[in-house]
Design a protein around this motif. Structure first.
Motif, PDB file in Angstrom:
ATOM      1  N   ASN A   1       0.862  -1.325  -0.255  1.00 35.07           N
ATOM      2  CA  ASN A   1       0.004  -0.099  -0.001  1.00 35.07           C
ATOM      3  C   ASN A   1       0.945   1.179   0.006  1.00 35.07           C
ATOM      4  OD1 ASN A   1      -2.635   1.425   0.285  1.00 35.07           O
ATOM      5  ND2 ASN A   1      -1.920   1.722   2.328  1.00 35.07           N
ATOM      6  N   LEU A   2       1.817   1.244   0.862  1.00 37.27           N
ATOM      7  CA  LEU A   2       2.744   2.458   0.839  1.00 37.27           C
ATOM      8  C   LEU A   2       3.600   2.873  -0.180  1.00 37.27           C
ATOM      9  CD1 LEU A   2       3.370   4.761   2.932  1.00 37.27           C
ATOM     10  CD2 LEU A   2       5.415   3.088   3.716  1.00 37.27           C
ATOM     11  N   VAL A   3       3.873   1.583  -0.813  1.00 36.84           N
ATOM     12  CA  VAL A   3       4.901   1.752  -2.028  1.00 36.84           C
ATOM     13  C   VAL A   3       3.838   2.338  -3.096  1.00 36.84           C
ATOM     14  CG1 VAL A   3       6.317   0.576  -3.706  1.00 36.84           C
ATOM     15  CG2 VAL A   3       6.563  -0.143  -1.385  1.00 36.84           C
ATOM     16  N   ILE A   4       2.909   1.688  -3.314  1.00 34.75           N
ATOM     17  CA  ILE A   4       1.903   2.199  -4.581  1.00 34.75           C
ATOM     18  C   ILE A   4       1.583   3.715  -3.985  1.00 34.75           C
ATOM     19  CG2 ILE A   4      -0.140   1.842  -5.724  1.00 34.75           C
ATOM     20  CD1 ILE A   4       1.523  -0.406  -5.930  1.00 34.75           C
ATOM     21  N   LEU A   5       1.241   4.042  -2.939  1.00 32.31           N
ATOM     22  CA  LEU A   5       0.817   5.413  -2.715  1.00 32.31           C
ATOM     23  C   LEU A   5       1.851   6.129  -3.120  1.00 32.31           C
ATOM     24  CD1 LEU A   5      -0.888   5.695   0.759  1.00 32.31           C
ATOM     25  CD2 LEU A   5      -1.512   6.991  -1.314  1.00 32.31           C
ATOM     26  N   VAL A   6       3.404   6.126  -2.839  1.00 30.82           N
ATOM     27  CA  VAL A   6       4.297   6.564  -3.055  1.00 30.82           C
ATOM     28  C   VAL A   6       4.366   6.950  -4.568  1.00 30.82           C
ATOM     29  CG1 VAL A   6       6.789   6.980  -2.978  1.00 30.82           C
ATOM     30  CG2 VAL A   6       5.598   6.420  -1.050  1.00 30.82           C
ATOM     31  N   PHE A   7       4.251   5.704  -5.156  1.00 32.41           N
ATOM     32  CA  PHE A   7       4.022   5.752  -6.658  1.00 32.41           C
ATOM     33  C   PHE A   7       3.063   6.852  -7.254  1.00 32.41           C
ATOM     34  CE2 PHE A   7       5.180   2.138  -9.905  1.00 32.41           C
ATOM     35  CZ  PHE A   7       5.478   3.017 -10.857  1.00 32.41           C
ATOM     36  N   VAL A   8       1.845   6.486  -6.727  1.00 36.34           N
ATOM     37  CA  VAL A   8       0.713   7.331  -7.021  1.00 36.34           C
ATOM     38  C   VAL A   8       1.216   8.855  -7.029  1.00 36.34           C
ATOM     39  CG1 VAL A   8      -1.315   8.506  -6.361  1.00 36.34           C
ATOM     40  CG2 VAL A   8      -1.155   6.067  -6.901  1.00 36.34           C
ATOM     41  N   ILE A   9       1.935   9.204  -6.047  1.00 39.39           N
ATOM     42  CA  ILE A   9       2.129  10.668  -5.886  1.00 39.39           C
ATOM     43  C   ILE A   9       3.049  11.207  -6.857  1.00 39.39           C
ATOM     44  CG2 ILE A   9       3.276  12.306  -4.131  1.00 39.39           C
ATOM     45  CD1 ILE A   9       1.736  10.933  -2.185  1.00 39.39           C
TER      46      ILE A   9
ATOM     47  N   LEU B   1      -3.906   0.185  -5.946  1.00 35.66           N
ATOM     48  CA  LEU B   1      -4.133   0.801  -4.661  1.00 35.66           C
ATOM     49  C   LEU B   1      -5.487   0.375  -3.873  1.00 35.66           C
ATOM     50  CD1 LEU B   1      -2.636   2.557  -2.566  1.00 35.66           C
ATOM     51  CD2 LEU B   1      -3.661   4.609  -3.265  1.00 35.66           C
TER      52      LEU B   1
END
Lengths: 499, 101, 183, 272, 81, 114, 493, 136
Positions: free
Chosen positions: E6-14, E43
């Motif tokens: 989740n965190l990895v993808i969130l950073v990716f999203v940003i 996500l």
């Protein structure tokens, strides 16, 4: 089982879809379908109002699910009143604007009716829903249809102003949605009434505070309160006449209704006025909005734009009045929703008639209009008096309550601003009247004082009879509503505030 | 097994990051498109893996399937842009044009 | 709206209309669609099966000519030919990929590759065979189809000389064999 | 401007973070949000509606009016694109291609636009011969995409998906057709009129289900009232299915309408 | 358990969002926006919102990007910022 | 069984890794398409078949259908990725990107359009 | 003292209003139109007169029309003061209607239909103001009157009237919205009612400073009364056609202003409160400053109507002064002066109009020897002027007499001095006109036709009003009775 | 400090959504290009969706589709609310996504229309064109 609350919303939707289909099949029948749909909706709204005034609120459970689970449409006197206003204006405007629509968009008329009805669906829904998220969806219907319609107006500026409106409108709606999210995470409900029962236990939560501010800012953006008003003047003045006549009276007013609803039903007056200390700030905001709107209106040379800024100014009335923190101010604000809807409608009807004949409504183009379009001008004058707040018209009475409320709350600045704005509006309209009354349409040279008696007679070129008839109805209703304002206040508004 | 899936997923995430470098830096748009396409194919797998992590893969297969289709549509659309825009007169009018008035 | 469409369009439409509704193609599409539905659905309740039939009928009715534009009696042969082609293709693909992996991880990659474009003419005529060939080329060692026109003119981007030289080669022969066309 | 917007953005962000401080932890199963309304939905939806997909149950039954209005929003968007962009003015120049020889005729006189015969094809300035490979692959994929889309619409009750997703996929299959061939080919197959009617009819189906419930004596969209006609069993699931089909119809049509209008600036000649 | 992805993808999203906004070509914006949608879809799948993920997959990957490309096709790719 | 699955996934991951590295390392647009078009396809193929096999753990009709469904993904992707690759490369050609060549005087035999 | 529910006052207001559509629709046929005007005038006059006996018996007649807020309804109620004013207004309406036929047709004016329609509207509003039962109703009719007279004032639609109209509205609307409205809401806020009552509505809610501010807001807010700093609209409004000036600026508009001030002084504040706070003196002081200044300015005016306008400003302040004296005699004088001044001043205006119609002259310096040419007009002028100055045997004498008595009663010698000085000034600005008209050598062109009066329709009304002024000296009865009745009502005695 | 860190760690999803949202908002306000603004708008909306979906997440719960053994007619074991994600935010967000797509479509149509008329999508250039038009 009373189905009227549902019918008010559904009838225009059916009409919109029918008109949408007919626009591809048989264009001729789109208009009657639209008219019938708004007519039914209006009748249902009136029926609602009568019922509610007699028997108290109606709760209509959509899908047969009881409120916290399902969505509830809740009609009390406040929104019954607003519903009648919306549907009546929608119906009358549809009747009045047909010639304008024919003139302005000959090739996409049926679709226009469909879009128009969708707008009405949104407004009626906003006014009748009892669910916070449902409100968002309805606001989006309203916004989406108004973006489209505004873009269809002026060829040069319409799309650009619509696009600006899109950006601002999306921010507003999203803020509202976010606020609902914050509410939901803290309470787990989306029903307005149920949330209201939970608020006393959540008074200290920063989340609820944030939610409240977000909802409020979202609604402010949509209603164009002063610093957030930038989208409004262009959007309304470049919209096609048939649409400007409905969006200008209703859109912002319905948003004010939403604000009032959030205040009195959702968050509750206790929370707002006792727990939070933002009422003073908002009254100041209202004051600034009134003055700024008035001053900016003074600077305009385009009649439509001037009226748009007057709307900004009127929003200040309602916001300030609602936040005065006493019943009188709130009464004034609610009454002003009704009255301002009516008078803006009458004004834009008159302006629409002018546009129908003159095509351009720069103030300097209006020379000699009293001679050319006497009936239109009569309606215009009446509506203008109402805006200024001249007694027999309804504008006076809501202003009366607002100033009373301001006195009671000790908000002298707000009272002063109200009076100032009356004066500014008087000056504004007087400027227009002078041009219409004194200057002859043909010559630019003023007459010497000794040439009276030799005025050129100008042929009367009036707008179509149906538009005039509607203008007449609107004008009369201005006075009638004014005269019966005590009935409205005592029968419809006070029971609501007392509970 | 779940831990293994998680590791593979994180690895795929890492690979996506690396592919994204091409999206970010690609000198041309087509390079970016390659990057996106690569990310897309990894995403399909990742969705399935998430399905296994949740032990509800039957639900996630649908998404992965839709993904496969629609990624294709997007890439085709973007590349068609270049077919039309740059090569406006190269391939469109084969042979000579006759003027008829 | 109606006026803006010129009459020549109508001529194309009449051509369309002349194309007879092919029941075989419709039926084949229906069967295929229904099989797909069953695989997708995995549920055999009456309601869903009947919905599946309706959906398949709908798709078949509207788009049967997309999947099978002109039905010939050679379809079964085609089908089995294609099935037989797949394992070979798979093997080629795996080979190609290992080859490519080697290239990619090679530290002096830039010296190993020698990209260029070759053009060759085939005598394939049907769209399907051209497509199969083009996609096979794309998937196999070191080559990507750049364009393939309807007349069978291929231009191919090859990553090194070796893979370019292998073209058109056996693959064309196999594909042409399936479709019974000239090379 | 940049600085100002930065300030506004920071202020908003600060406000939001301020509100965040009081939020329950992420993923905590004991928040009010999880304990109040959703608890009811999770525990009772299957009993009330016999639909395992809770999202569909809530979407199409408990909060069905929301979804209806959402479909109306979609319809509105389609109508908006049609009204904004659709350009009915006839073209001035016409290009015709002689199919066998590939010769292009450019007709400048708008009166002489009729060229008889089968071998001439009306085309546009931006005409491009369809790419063989793309065309063939899309031709083969599209029916599968469509059956898949219909599957998604029909299986909204059991698996993720439903009317909207299925509609979008169905719509994008049409869009794919337009991309791989050209726009005219798509319009030859599904006319604008058909799309327009379909977009409205979808919502009308939805609403018809609701209104019929009203006629049968229930509230708007109360599927329970169909029990006398269709039987008690799965009645709500059936109602939801009907509703999903309506949504799917509408969404499909609207997606295609938006695409064809944007890509051809409303002229409906040549797309991507 | 899922927080890491989740965190990895969130950073990716940003990162995707920033890239989509700062890239100086509208078509590239459209393409990056497509990538952003992929990430969002993932996500949501991770957070268990399958229906939302499905919608985002179909809308973001399928329709939004195509619309963007279509709009860029009819307007221009040029952008100053 | 699990062993097979792990192998499949690892191989698939390896292919993906190769594809990614290829995308990064390759010198120009055309050469980058080679890893993107081939390695990703095979990687996806390997991984999805591994997962499909894992899914057959508890064998039943429904899991079988599910695995077939997964293979359906592979089927579509096998069609779509080469086509997409071809579309991209064609687009690059039409857009006028000149391919990277080791020898500057390399015999360019065509530019895609005759 | 009973309250009689009756629809009569409403009808008196409604009849001129109801006739407007008829007037507009019969715009093409002037004779029919004028006939309707007369019918309306006579009907409403008859209705007013029919209520006189009941009022003289000390009763009140009224009806509540629309409730608009608790304690503030739109309601009509007839008492002695209102009856007096309504009598004046409705009777003079008939006469003015007659006069305006002569005037407008004599000058061949444009847009006569619009003119008569707004005239009717104005008179309706005036009667409504006279019958108002509370401040909000009064304010309503006051505003309607302001707006209805604007098209009349700017009837010529030229540059001059545009400027004057602008000034007119600025002062009238600006003060009413800016001062009266807040003052009114202040009252309502403090007391919860706006009903006129003899004892005033305040029961100790006001401190002295705030009462002063409130009073001043009212006095200057009712700008139609022409109190000095806000008087400038009145001379400007003289660009209007003479019948308008006559009726509206000698009778209706300005009298509504002073009427409102009297209402506020007596009905809102109450005589007792005012005298206990000593505010009467303040108003009286303001009024007397206005009287003296305006009379002095009038002396220097050459345009006939402007001189009359400044005279009006002074005379209006007599009325305010009388009311502000707060002594029964003084108030009687003030109220009576409404009537006397109305008849006197309207005669003068009629004369000015008649001269203009007959000769086209507007300036006094051009009117040398005009008495030879228009003897009837100028005789009437003399009577009117005498009434204004306050010389016997005219009605003006009686009201001035009561005013003087009032000053003596209140022991206010300064005011007595003011009254006497201003009477002298009045004489000084009227008598030269008369002197020039009859005793100076006429200008050369004057003798072309020896006897050249204005049209009959112009002359008859002014003769009538002059006669009435004259008669009032001998028979002031109904009006005197009404005003004493009104004053006893106010003082509670 | 540790406390703050713990707070953020427990709610990082909520914090990151704020960042995402601010990116979108910034793009909407500050960017000059209309299409860029549209992208910003979409990012803004997805940030809100992210927030909602985060609300619906529960640790150790599965997706909100009742498992097969509870399936049709589900008279099996009782269903515990803690076992399934919260479906309501998902429902709301489905609607919100649809709305945002609809808005996107309309906004794009508007962009195309603006471009047709003025041949540019840059706001400052548009403003320039408009003022030229007023002058002429």
């Amino acid at each position: 089982m009373i189905h009227y609350p549902a019918i008010v919303v559904i009838a225009p939707l059916v009409g919109a879809l029918t008109a949408g289909i007919l626009s591809f099949v048989e264009e001729r029948y789109a208009y009657p379908a639209a008219l019938i749909a708004t007519g039914i909706s209006c009748a249902a709204a009136v029926r609602d109002l009568i019922y509610v005034a007699g028997h108290g609120p109606i709760a209509y459970h959509m899908g047969g699910w009881a409120p916290p689970m399902g969505i509830e449409y809740r009609i009390d006197t406040l929104n019954a009143m607003v519903l009648v206003l919306i549907t009546a204006i929608a119906f009358l405007n549809l009747a009045a604007s047909r010639p304008n629509i024919k003139q302005e968009m000959p090739d996409r008329r049926p679709s226009f009716y469909a879009m128009y009805l969708l707008f009405v669906v949104g407004l009626t829904g906003v006014a009748s829903t009892g669910d916070l998220f449902n409100l968002y969806v309805l606001i989006e219907i309203t916004s989406l249809s108004s973006y489209t319609m505004i873009a269809l107006g002026d060829r040069d500026r319409g799309p650009i102003s619509a696009l600006n409106y899109v950006f601002v409108g999306v921010i507003g709606a999203s803020f509202y949605l976010l606020g609902v999210g914050y509410i939901y995470i803290k309470t787990g409900t989306l029903n307005m009434a149920e949330f209201a029962t939970m608020i006393p236990t959540l008074q200290d939560s920063t989340t609820i505070l944030t939610a409240f501010i977000l909802c409020l800012v979202g609604v402010f953006i949509k209603m164009a309160l002063f610093p957030l008003h930038v989208w409004l003047p262009n959007a309304y003045s470049y919209a096609p006449v048939g649409f400007a006549r409905i969006v200008a009276p209703l859109m912002t007013k319905v948003m004010v209704y939403v604000m009032v609803r959030l205040m009195i039903t959702v968050f509750g007056l206790d929370y707002i006025f006792i727990k939070l200390h933002i009422a003073d700030t908002l009254v100041w905001l209202g004051t600034i909005a009134i003055l700024a709107g008035g001053v900016m209106a003074l600077a305009q040379t385009n009649l439509k734009k001037m009226l748009a800024y007057i709307i900004v100014c009127e929003i200040g009335y309602m916001v300030g009045g609602a936040w005065l923190g006493n019943n009188l101010g709130l009464t004034g604000a609610v009454l002003h929703i009704l009255n301002d809807g009516l008078m803006t409608f009458a004004l834009f009807l008159a302006v629409g008639n002018m546009v129908y004949k003159l095509d351009r409504v720069q103030i300097k183009d209006l020379k000699g209009l009293f001679a050319k379009m006497p009936w239109t001008m009569t309606g215009f004058v009446l509506a203008a008096f109402s805006i200024v707040g001249v007694p027999p018209t309804c504008g006076f009475f809501s202003k009366w309550y607002l100033i009373l409320g301001a006195f009671k709350a000790g908000a002298w600045h707000f009272a002063a601003a109200l009076i100032m704005s009356s004066l500014i509006c008087a000056v504004l309209f007087f400027k227009v009247f002078e041009v219409c009354f004194f200057e002859s349409p043909d010559t630019h040279v003023g007459h010497g004082s000794d040439t009276h008696g030799r005025h050129t007679t100008v042929a009367i070129q009036e707008a179509p009879a149906i538009s005039l008839a509607v203008l007449g109805i609107a004008g009369i209703s201005l006075i009638v509503v004014g005269m019966y304002s005590k009935t409205i206040v005592v029968r419809l508004i006070w029971p609501l505030l007392r509970s | 097994m779940n831990t293994f899936f998680l590791c593979i997923s994180l690895g795929l995430c890492f690979l996506m990051f690396v592919s994204f470098y091409r999206c970010l830096m690609g000198p041309t748009i087509l390079d970016r498109l390659i990057g996106v396409n690569a990310i897309g194919s990894k995403t399909v797998v990742l969705l399935l893996l998430i399905g296994f992590l949740y032990e509800r893969v039957d639900m996630f297969v649908d998404i992965a399937l839709a993904y496969g289709f629609l990624n294709f549509v997007a890439v085709i659309a973007a590349s068609r842009y270049f077919h039309k825009r740059k090569g406006l007169y190269e391939g469109s009018f084969k042979g000579e044009t006759k003027e008829v008035s | 709206m109606a006026q803006s469409a010129p009459n020549s369009c109508a001529s194309v439409q009449s051509e369309e209309r002349k194309k007879k509704f092919s029941f075989v193609s419709f039926f084949l599409t229906f069967i295929l669609m229904f099989l797909t539905w069953v695989v997708l659905s995995g549920n055999f309740s009456t309601l869903l099966i009947s919905l599946g039939v309706i959906s398949s009928l709908l798709v078949a009715w509207f788009f049967h000519d997309l999947l099978f534009p002109n039905v010939t009696s050679r379809y079964p042969g085609l089908f089995f030919g294609f099935i037989a082609y797949i394992p070979w293709l798979m093997w080629q693909i795996v080979k190609a990929n290992f080859n490519l992996m080697f290239l990619i991880f090679h530290p002096r990659m830039n010296e190993l590759i020698d990209p260029h474009i070759t053009v060759f003419q085939t005598h394939l005529t049907s769209d399907l065979s051209i497509t199969i060939l083009a996609n096979s080329i794309t998937l196999t060692p070191g080559t990507i189809t750049v364009t393939a026109t309807a007349d069978g003119l291929f231009s191919v981007h090859a990553i090194d000389r070796r893979s370019a030289d292998a073209l058109p080669g056996t693959m064309l022969a196999k594909v042409a064999g399936i479709y019974g066309e000239k090379q | 401007m940049k600085l100002l917007s930065l300030i506004v953005v920071c202020l908003t962000g600060g406000l939001l973070l301020y509100g965040t401080a009081d939020l329950p932890d992420w993923g905590d199963p004991n928040t009010p949000a999880s304990l109040h309304l959703s608890k009811y939905y999770i525990e009772n939806a299957i009993r009330d509606t016999e639909v395992p997909n809770l999202v569909t149950a809530v979407l199409a039954d408990y909060r069905s009016i929301d979804t209806m209005l959402e479909t109306a929003v979609v319809f509105c968007a389609g109508l908006a694109c049609f009204m904004l962009l659709r350009d009915f003015t006839p073209k001035k120049d016409h290009y015709y291609r002689h199919v066998p020889s590939g010769v292009i005729l450019h007709v400048k006189n708008p009166d002489r636009q009729i060229i008889a015969g089968n071998e001439f094809e009306d085309m546009d300035k931006e005409w491009l011969p369809p790419d063989t490979i793309i065309k063939t692959v899309c031709r083969m994929l599209i029916p599968f995409i469509q059956i898949y889309a219909l599957y998604v619409v029909a299986h909204g009750d059991f698996s993720p998906g439903g009317g909207f997703q299925g509609g979008v996929i169905l719509g994008s299959s049409f869009i794919l057709l337009a991309i791989s061939y050209n726009l005219k080919y798509l319009l030859k197959r599904v006319s604008e009129k058909f799309l327009g009617i379909l977009s409205a009819a979808g919502v009308l189906v939805y609403m018809g289900i609701g209104l019929a419930a009203m006629v049968l004596g229930g509230n708007f969209l109360d599927y329970e009232k169909y029990a006398p006609i269709f039987g008690e069993h799965h009645i709500r699931a059936l109602g939801m299915l009907g509703v999903e089909i309506g949504v799917g119809m509408s969404v499909t049509a609207v997606m295609v309408i938006i695409y064809i209008n944007i890509v051809s600036e409303g002229k409906h000649d040549e797309g991507l | 358990m899922y927080w890491s992805i989740n965190l990895v993808i969130l950073v990716f999203v940003i990162v995707c969002a920033l890239a989509a906004i700062y890239v100086k070509d509208l078509l590239a914006t459209a393409v990056l926006f497509g990538a952003y949608s992929f990430m969002m879809c993932l996500l949501w799948a991770i957070m268990g919102a399958v229906d939302v993920a499905f919608t985002e997959a179909s809308v973001g990957a399928g329709v939004s990007t195509v619309f963007f490309v279509a709009a860029v096709f009819r307007t221009s790719r040029r952008t100053k910022d | 069984m699990n062993f097979f699955v792990v192998i499949c996934l690892c191989i698939g991951f390896l292919f993906f890794l190769g594809g990614t590295v290829g995308i990064i390392r390759m010198p120009d647009f055309y050469t980058r398409l080679h890893p993107a078009g081939k390695l990703d396809t095979l990687g996806l193929f390997a991984m999805v078949s591994g997962l499909a096999a894992y899914n057959l753990h508890h064998f039943s009709l429904s899991t079988l259908l599910l695995s077939v469904k997964m293979m359906l993904i592979v089927f579509f992707v096998l069609h779509s990725i080469p086509t997409a690759t071809q579309a991209i490369v064609d687009a690059g050609m039409r857009a006028g990107l000149s391919p990277f060549t080791r020898k500057k005087t390399s015999q360019l035999q065509g530019t895609g359009e005759e | 003292m009973e309250f009689i529910q009756s629809i009569k006052p409403v009808l008196a207001v409604l009849i001129p209003l109801a006739v407007i559509p008829v007037l507009v629709s019969s715009g093409g046929r002037p004779n029919v139109r004028e006939a309707w005007t007369f019918i309306a005038g006579i009907l409403s006059f008859a209705l007013v007169v029919s209520m006189v006996p009941a009022v003289l018996d000390g009763n009140r007649i009224g009806l509540t029309l629309f409730p608009i807020a608790p304690g503030a309804d739109i309601a009509l109620s007839v008492d002695a003061l209102g009856m007096l004013f309504a009598l004046v207004a409705s009777s003079l309406y008939i006469i003015t209607a007659m006069y305006s036929i002569g005037y407008m047709r004599g000058l061949n004016e444009h847009s006569q239909t619009r003119f008569v329609a707004f005239f009717a509207l104005a008179i309706s509003a005036t009667i409504g103001a006279a019958f108002s039962a509370n401040l909000i109703t009064l304010y309503l009719f006051y505003e309607i009157l302001s707006l209805a007279t604007y098209p009349l004032v700017t009837h010529h639609q030229d540059e001059t009237s545009k400027v004057s109209g602008r000034r007119y509205l600025t002062f009238i609307l600006g003060t009413s919205i800016g001062l009266v409205l807040p003052a009114m809401i202040w009252c309502y806020h403090a007391t919860g009612t706006l009903e006129f009552s003899a004892a005033g509505i305040f029961t100790g809610q006001l401190s002295t400073p705030s009462a002063t501010v409130l009073l001043l807001m009212f006095v200057f807010g009712f700008a139609k009364a022409g109190i000095m700093p806000v008087h400038t609209w009145l001379p400007a409004a003289m660009v209007a056609p003479t019948p308008v000036s006559a009726l509206l600026h000698a009778v209706a508009v300005v009298k509504v202003g002073v009427f409102s001030i009297i209402r506020v002084l007596t009905g809102i504040f109450g005589v007792e409160l005012l005298s206990s706070l000593g505010l009467g003196g303040l108003v009286a002081f303001i009024a007397s400053v206005t009287i003296l200044t305006s009379s002095a300015i009038a002396l220097s005016q050459d345009e006939f109507k402007r001189r009359l306008a400044y005279s009006t400003i002074g005379q209006l302040s007599y009325i305010v002064l009388g009311a502000a004296l707060l002594s029964p005699k003084g108030m009687t004088g003030g109220i009576l002066h409404i009537t006397m001044h109305a008849f006197g001043k309207i005669t003068l205006f009629f004369c000015a109009g008649a001269i203009y119609v007959a000769t086209g002259k507007k300036y006094l310096s051009q009117m040398v020897g005009i008495g030879y040419r228009m003897p009837v007009t100028m005789t009437a002028f003399l009577i009117g002027a005498m009434s204004i100055i306050g010389l016997p045997p005219t009605g003006g004498f009686i009201s001035k007499w009561y005013l003087v008595l009032g000053t003596l009663e209140g022991d206010q010698a300064v005011m007595l001095f003011v009254l006497l000085t201003s009477s002298l000034l009045n004489a000084a600005y009227f008598m030269p006109i008369f002197y020039k008209a009859f005793f100076c050598t006429p200008a050369e062109a004057m003798f072309e036709r020896k006897f050249d009066e204005a049209p009959v329709m112009c002359v008859v009304p002014l003769v009538i009003t002059a006669l009435i002024s004259f008669i009032f000296f001998f028979v002031p009865q109904p009006f005197l009775k009404l005003s004493t009745l009104a004053v006893t009502g106010f003082t509670g005695g | 400090m540790t406390e703050l860190f713990m707070l953020i760690a427990a709610k990082y999803n909520y914090c990151l959504y704020v960042i995402l949202m601010m990116i979108g908002l910034y793009a909407m306000i500050a960017k000059n290009n209309l299409m860029k603004k549209l992208v910003g708008m979409n990012i803004f909306q997805t940030a809100i969706i992210l927030f909602y979906v985060s609300i619906g997440f529960k640790h150790n719960a599965t997706i909100p589709i009742i498992k097969g053994d509870h399936g049709h007619g589900g008279h099996g074991a009782a269903i515990h609310a803690a076992d399934y994600m919260n479906p309501l935010p998902h429902v709301l967000m489905l609607t919100a996504i649809v709305v945002s797509v609809a808005t996107l479509g309309v906004a794009m149509a508007l962009c195309v229309k603006v471009y047709q008329r003025y041949q540019t999508l840059e706001e400052d250039e548009l403003r320039m064109r408009l003022s030229e038009k007023i002058k002429s």
